[in-house]
Design a protein around this motif. Structure first.
Motif, PDB file in Angstrom:
ATOM      1  N   GLU A  60       8.662   1.456 -44.078  1.00 31.12           N
ATOM      2  CA  GLU A  60       8.984   2.030 -44.818  1.00 31.12           C
ATOM      3  C   GLU A  60       7.316   3.181 -45.274  1.00 31.12           C
ATOM      4  O   GLU A  60       7.687   4.721 -45.933  1.00 31.12           O
ATOM      5  CB  GLU A  60       9.124   1.211 -46.368  1.00 31.12           C
ATOM      6  N   ASP A  64       7.181   6.970 -45.636  1.00 32.97           N
ATOM      7  CA  ASP A  64       7.177   8.299 -46.560  1.00 32.97           C
ATOM      8  C   ASP A  64       5.323   9.026 -46.883  1.00 32.97           C
ATOM      9  O   ASP A  64       5.603   9.803 -47.162  1.00 32.97           O
ATOM     10  CB  ASP A  64       7.130   6.762 -47.735  1.00 32.97           C
ATOM     11  N   HIS A  67       6.872  11.488 -44.049  1.00 32.61           N
ATOM     12  CA  HIS A  67       7.636  12.022 -44.194  1.00 32.61           C
ATOM     13  C   HIS A  67       8.517  12.952 -43.173  1.00 32.61           C
ATOM     14  O   HIS A  67       9.103  13.507 -43.134  1.00 32.61           O
ATOM     15  CB  HIS A  67       7.016  14.217 -45.146  1.00 32.61           C
TER      16      HIS A  67
END
Length: 123
Positions: A60, A64, A67
């Protein structure tokens, strides 16, 4: 404009050996992010009993930062594993994988090879 007085607060280190490797740019950036996280682990004393630096970087977090989708981020992690630059050890459901970074042995330059050949002939 960048001048001699410009303050650059933060940056990622990208080892030169990554440039020559046949990896996607995303994999190179992820390795740089992992290397950055490893420097924090070193400061905090997160080491395995073998002396390896203990790095935790979840899918995760990577997703992030890059992107990218979960699927693409998983592929990028696999690319780094297949290239031999990282080893991921799963720790069970809900716990982040333990990541060990690897650094390839330095390839001898053409000059180094020529010097060794010369020394070999002299013996």
């Amino acid at each position: 404009m960048l001048t001699k007085d410009t303050k650059i607060n933060s940056y990622l280190r990208m080892p030169r050996f990554l440039i020559a490797m046949k990896l996607t740019n995303e994999a190179k950036v992820l390795y740089a992010l992992l290397l950055d996280r490893a420097s924090i682990s070193i400061k905090n004393g997160f080491f395995e009993s073998s002396g390896a630096v203990r790095v935790y970087f979840t899918l995760e977090e990577a997703k992030d930062k890059l992107h990218k989708s979960r699927q693409v981020t998983t592929r990028i992690f696999r690319e780094l594993e297949m290239s031999g630059l990282i080893v991921r050890k799963r720790q069970g459901q809900g716990r982040p994988s333990l990541i060990t970074l690897k650094v390839p042995k330095e390839e001898p330059t053409k000059k180094d090879k020529a010097d060794r050949k010369k020394q070999h002939r002299e013996v």
